[in-house]
Design a protein around this motif. Structure first.
Motif, PDB file in Angstrom:
ATOM      1  N   MET A   1       0.857  -1.198   0.000  1.00 55.89           N
ATOM      2  CA  MET A   1       0.000   0.000   0.000  1.00 55.89           C
ATOM      3  C   MET A   1       0.889   1.242   0.000  1.00 55.89           C
ATOM      4  SD  MET A   1      -3.253   0.855   2.496  1.00 55.89           S
ATOM      5  CE  MET A   1      -2.292   0.892   4.013  1.00 55.89           C
ATOM      6  N   SER A   2       0.682   2.137  -0.938  1.00 59.25           N
ATOM      7  CA  SER A   2       1.568   3.284  -1.120  1.00 59.25           C
ATOM      8  C   SER A   2       1.176   4.492  -0.287  1.00 59.25           C
ATOM      9  CB  SER A   2       1.580   3.681  -2.603  1.00 59.25           C
ATOM     10  OG  SER A   2       0.275   4.058  -3.019  1.00 59.25           O
ATOM     11  N   TYR A   3       0.221   4.326   0.605  1.00 64.13           N
ATOM     12  CA  TYR A   3      -0.241   5.443   1.422  1.00 64.13           C
ATOM     13  C   TYR A   3      -0.549   4.939   2.829  1.00 64.13           C
ATOM     14  CZ  TYR A   3      -4.663   3.196   0.233  1.00 64.13           C
ATOM     15  OH  TYR A   3      -5.664   2.268   0.065  1.00 64.13           O
ATOM     16  N   SER A   4      -0.589   5.874   3.766  1.00 65.58           N
ATOM     17  CA  SER A   4      -1.041   5.538   5.117  1.00 65.58           C
ATOM     18  C   SER A   4      -2.432   6.124   5.306  1.00 65.58           C
ATOM     19  CB  SER A   4      -0.081   6.103   6.165  1.00 65.58           C
ATOM     20  OG  SER A   4      -0.098   7.518   6.150  1.00 65.58           O
ATOM     21  N   ILE A   5      -3.227   5.449   6.105  1.00 67.29           N
ATOM     22  CA  ILE A   5      -4.612   5.882   6.304  1.00 67.29           C
ATOM     23  C   ILE A   5      -4.975   5.747   7.779  1.00 67.29           C
ATOM     24  CG2 ILE A   5      -5.487   3.584   5.714  1.00 67.29           C
ATOM     25  CD1 ILE A   5      -7.960   4.987   4.533  1.00 67.29           C
ATOM     26  N   LYS A   6      -5.720   6.731   8.260  1.00 66.60           N
ATOM     27  CA  LYS A   6      -6.180   6.717   9.641  1.00 66.60           C
ATOM     28  C   LYS A   6      -7.597   7.258   9.684  1.00 66.60           C
ATOM     29  CE  LYS A   6      -4.859   8.254  14.309  1.00 66.60           C
ATOM     30  NZ  LYS A   6      -3.871   9.040  15.088  1.00 66.60           N
ATOM     31  N   VAL A   7      -8.484   6.537  10.336  1.00 68.88           N
ATOM     32  CA  VAL A   7      -9.876   6.966  10.491  1.00 68.88           C
ATOM     33  C   VAL A   7     -10.156   7.161  11.978  1.00 68.88           C
ATOM     34  CG1 VAL A   7     -12.296   6.377  10.144  1.00 68.88           C
ATOM     35  CG2 VAL A   7     -10.609   5.748   8.408  1.00 68.88           C
ATOM     36  N   ILE A   8     -10.687   8.320  12.310  1.00 65.79           N
ATOM     37  CA  ILE A   8     -11.062   8.613  13.697  1.00 65.79           C
ATOM     38  C   ILE A   8     -12.570   8.833  13.732  1.00 65.79           C
ATOM     39  CG2 ILE A   8     -10.667  10.063  15.715  1.00 65.79           C
ATOM     40  CD1 ILE A   8      -8.039  10.939  14.440  1.00 65.79           C
ATOM     41  N   LYS A   9     -13.284   7.892  14.303  1.00 67.00           N
ATOM     42  CA  LYS A   9     -14.731   8.002  14.393  1.00 67.00           C
ATOM     43  C   LYS A   9     -15.112   9.086  15.402  1.00 67.00           C
ATOM     44  CE  LYS A   9     -16.820   5.399  12.286  1.00 67.00           C
ATOM     45  NZ  LYS A   9     -17.229   5.441  10.863  1.00 67.00           N
ATOM     46  N   LYS A  10     -16.306   9.576  15.272  1.00 70.80           N
ATOM     47  CA  LYS A  10     -16.747  10.688  16.115  1.00 70.80           C
ATOM     48  C   LYS A  10     -16.607  10.371  17.601  1.00 70.80           C
ATOM     49  CE  LYS A  10     -20.663  13.781  16.981  1.00 70.80           C
ATOM     50  NZ  LYS A  10     -22.059  14.136  16.594  1.00 70.80           N
ATOM     51  N   HIS A  11     -16.971   9.154  18.007  1.00 69.18           N
ATOM     52  CA  HIS A  11     -16.937   8.808  19.431  1.00 69.18           C
ATOM     53  C   HIS A  11     -15.516   8.637  19.964  1.00 69.18           C
ATOM     54  CE1 HIS A  11     -16.707   4.744  17.595  1.00 69.18           C
ATOM     55  NE2 HIS A  11     -16.013   4.449  18.687  1.00 69.18           N
ATOM     56  N   GLU A  12     -14.518   8.591  19.088  1.00 69.22           N
ATOM     57  CA  GLU A  12     -13.130   8.425  19.509  1.00 69.22           C
ATOM     58  C   GLU A  12     -12.411   9.768  19.693  1.00 69.22           C
ATOM     59  OE1 GLU A  12     -12.048   4.230  17.269  1.00 69.22           O
ATOM     60  OE2 GLU A  12     -11.887   6.106  16.138  1.00 69.22           O
ATOM     61  N   GLN A  13     -13.041  10.846  19.271  1.00 69.65           N
ATOM     62  CA  GLN A  13     -12.396  12.160  19.307  1.00 69.65           C
ATOM     63  C   GLN A  13     -12.477  12.766  20.704  1.00 69.65           C
ATOM     64  OE1 GLN A  13     -14.437  14.233  16.136  1.00 69.65           O
ATOM     65  NE2 GLN A  13     -14.001  12.593  14.699  1.00 69.65           N
ATOM     66  N   ILE A  14     -11.438  13.510  21.059  1.00 66.11           N
ATOM     67  CA  ILE A  14     -11.337  14.100  22.397  1.00 66.11           C
ATOM     68  C   ILE A  14     -11.543  15.608  22.295  1.00 66.11           C
ATOM     69  CG2 ILE A  14      -9.836  14.478  24.381  1.00 66.11           C
ATOM     70  CD1 ILE A  14      -8.418  11.860  23.646  1.00 66.11           C
ATOM     71  N   THR A  15     -12.478  16.116  23.082  1.00 62.79           N
ATOM     72  CA  THR A  15     -12.815  17.535  23.076  1.00 62.79           C
ATOM     73  C   THR A  15     -12.328  18.180  24.372  1.00 62.79           C
ATOM     74  OG1 THR A  15     -14.760  17.179  21.686  1.00 62.79           O
ATOM     75  CG2 THR A  15     -14.709  19.207  22.976  1.00 62.79           C
TER      76      THR A  15
END
Length: 207
Positions: A1-15
């Motif tokens: 895979m020639s790219y890196s990918i990261k997904v942060i779901k709404k419930h994982e985000q810190i406010t």
């Protein structure tokens, strides 16, 4: 895979709280950098301005790009002009300017240091349509390309190089990075047929 990918779901985000409301850091580069130490090259965040009037944090060595998601805001630059922004309108300004905001809004923010170049774009994906992301190949003076996507409404399908797909719902965030000189990445965003229109904010950074 020639790219890196990261997904942060709404419930994982810190406010966290700031002087005028709350902020959610979605991404910072390098990853070990800290916003308070000002040792980052770029930072992506969302913020909720809850006070009718607030003063932006002074960031003299950085450039800001701000896009409204909900509400309306007036940005007033001390000794200069002011601008009024409605949803999905954006403003670009120096972090060193004395900037006051008037109005309660939710916004999307990109902050870049010298040596980086960033831009924001609001995409409206209608039912039954798709949007192809054009990734320029003329960024030879930079080493890293980053594409970020923040879903603000509806549900979207993100396809990368026709070999990987993922789904983004409202509040979800996706970050893609690859080497500017060696890799080529194609991205397609399509609408899921359970909503009339979907919205996504795209951020592109080269560093």
């Amino acid at each position: 895979m020639s790219y890196s990918i990261k997904v942060i779901k709404k419930h994982e985000q810190i406010t966290a709280a700031w002087s005028g409301g709350t902020t959610t850091q979605l991404a910072i580069y390098p990853e070990h950098a800290e916003y308070n130490k000002r040792n980052f090259l770029w930072r992506i965040s969302t913020a909720s301005i809850q006070d009718e009037q607030s003063l932006f944090t002074c960031l003299p060595d950085f450039w800001r790009k701000l896009m409204v998601i909900e509400g309306e805001v007036i940005l007033a630059y001390e000794g200069s002009h002011h601008v009024r922004l409605k949803p999905y309108e954006q403003e670009s300004f120096s972090g060193g300017w004395v900037t006051r905001s008037m109005g309660k809004v939710t916004d999307f923010n990109l902050i870049t240091a010298a040596g980086c170049r960033g831009e924001l774009e609001a995409l409206y994906i209608k039912e039954g349509t798709s949007h192809e992301i054009k990734c320029p190949t003329d960024d030879v003076e930079f080493s890293l390309v980053t594409e970020a996507f923040y879903c603000t409404e509806g549900r979207l399908r993100l396809s990368i190089n026709e070999d990987q797909s993922l789904w983004l719902e409202k509040g979800d965030f996706c970050l893609l990075s690859w080497r500017a000189s060696l890799d080529k990445v194609s991205i397609s965003i399509s609408h899921c047929h359970d909503e009339s229109t979907a919205y996504v904010i795209r951020a592109r950074i080269v560093s």
